[in-house]
Design an enzyme around this catalytic site. Structure first.
Site, mmCIF file in Angstrom:
data_model
loop_
_atom_site.group_PDB
_atom_site.id
_atom_site.type_symbol
_atom_site.label_atom_id
_atom_site.label_comp_id
_atom_site.label_asym_id
_atom_site.label_seq_id
_atom_site.Cartn_x
_atom_site.Cartn_y
_atom_site.Cartn_z
ATOM 1 C CG LEU A 135 33.077 16.767 -36.495
ATOM 2 C CD1 LEU A 135 33.721 15.393 -36.596
ATOM 3 C CD2 LEU A 135 33.775 17.751 -37.412
ATOM 4 C CG ASP A 136 27.638 19.752 -40.448
ATOM 5 O OD1 ASP A 136 27.179 20.328 -39.452
ATOM 6 O OD2 ASP A 136 28.113 20.353 -41.433
ATOM 7 N NE ARG A 137 22.358 11.127 -40.465
ATOM 8 C CZ ARG A 137 21.324 10.596 -39.832
ATOM 9 N NH1 ARG A 137 20.576 11.341 -39.051
ATOM 10 N NH2 ARG A 137 21.024 9.321 -39.982
ATOM 11 C CB THR A 139 31.482 16.309 -41.265
ATOM 12 O OG1 THR A 139 30.848 17.291 -42.076
ATOM 13 C CG2 THR A 139 32.968 16.598 -41.218
ATOM 14 N NE ARG A 239 26.996 21.058 -45.358
ATOM 15 C CZ ARG A 239 25.940 20.609 -44.684
ATOM 16 N NH1 ARG A 239 26.012 20.444 -43.358
ATOM 17 N NH2 ARG A 239 24.818 20.330 -45.329
#
Length: 304
Positions: A135-137, A139, A239
């Protein structure tokens, strides 16, 4: 103490070797080699056996996973953790916004890995960080962490084989009422000269497939709330794909720095379903929608 996993098998055929049995249960070759070097790593009726041992119907194979030292370079840091599920093999965590998963330059002590290192230090247990899905920072939502080498092997293979099903909620700019569901099948590659940014690249990119379904549209803000399911897990996939079709996420510093509604990208890892790597029990989890994204929910949704 070693983590013990015990299995009882009625052999499917006479002469099945211990190694064949372990491989059928998801053990990698490297993990089998480590187990072989562990005291009492492989036992049948209290007798140590080798991987070449041919099993008989009714044999019980006891496996002792090798004990591991904690990850050396992850500094334990106290932080609040939302642990939705934990057993001896895995954890499911509801990750907060603004929390990177792994320590890195500039994020040496504020990552989820640091928080989990502190959590296990308090329990006086060793900790090797094995995050299964990325997971991105910024998200939020569901993340699986494997607690031992076996569950890590099996869950990692499940990710590769698309056996862990992930559903996201995303708030995007624009009206998708005219096309309320669809599939984006466009390969993604790293932007030349950038270490982090990705771009659609049908020629040189890696395959990426995203399915979306419109849940609601807010005409007053021009916002569509989508349910998104991934077939692949490329970096920044949602994204990049949503920007590609002209409906970028809000608050995305790389692809759409529109901070009118929230201060981070409007993406939440909402639901996860998979089969438990050891018990084989089906598992499903839902992470509550975070406060900053509840503004995009339709009125008929009741938040608990």
């Amino acid at each position: 103490m070693n983590h013990i996993i015990r299995h009882s098998y009625a052999a499917s055929r006479d002469g099945q070797t211990v190694e064949e049995l372990l491989r059928s249960q998801g053990y990698s070759k490297s993990l089998i080699n480590r187990v072989k070097l562990t005291d009492d790593g492989l036992m049948i009726r209290g007798e140590k056996v080798y991987t070449t041992r041919r099993m008989q119907a009714g044999d019980r194979l006891d496996v002792a996973l090798p004990e591991e030292a904690s990850s050396e370079h992850i500094v334990p840091t106290p932080m609040p953790l939302s642990i939705l599920y934990e057993d001896e093999d895995l954890m499911v965590i509801n990750k907060a916004a603004n929390v990177p998963i792994h320590p890195s330059q500039g994020n040496f002590s504020n990552s989820l890995g640091n928080g989990l290192a502190w959590y296990f230090e308090q329990k006086q247990q060793s900790f090797v960080f094995r995050a299964i899905n990325r997971l991105d920072r910024d998200t939020t939502g569901l993340l699986i962490v494997a607690k031992n080498a076996l569950s890590s092997c099996i869950l990692s293979n499940m990710i590769k084989n698309r056996q862990i099903h992930r559903t996201y909620l995303a708030a995007v700019s624009g009206d998708l009422s005219g096309q309320p569901e669809g599939t984006i099948d466009v390969s993604i590659a790293r932007l030349p000269g950038s270490t982090i940014e990705r771009i659609p690249d049908p020629v040189h990119g890696e395959s990426a497939v995203t399915h979306y379904q419109l849940l609601s549209y807010q005409p007053e803000t021009g916002t569509s709330l989508l349910m998104i399911r991934l077939e692949t897990g490329r970096t920044h996939q949602i994204r990049v794909h949503m920007k590609y079709i002209g409906h970028p996420l809000y608050g995305d510093f790389l692809y759409n720095p529109d901070y009118r509604f929230l201060q981070r990208q409007s993406l939440h890892s909402w639901q996860l379903s998979f089969t438990h790597p050891v018990s084989k029990i089906p598992m499903e989890f839902t992470a509550p929608v975070p406060d900053d994204m509840q503004q995009f929910l339709p009125d008929i949704w009741i938040q608990k």
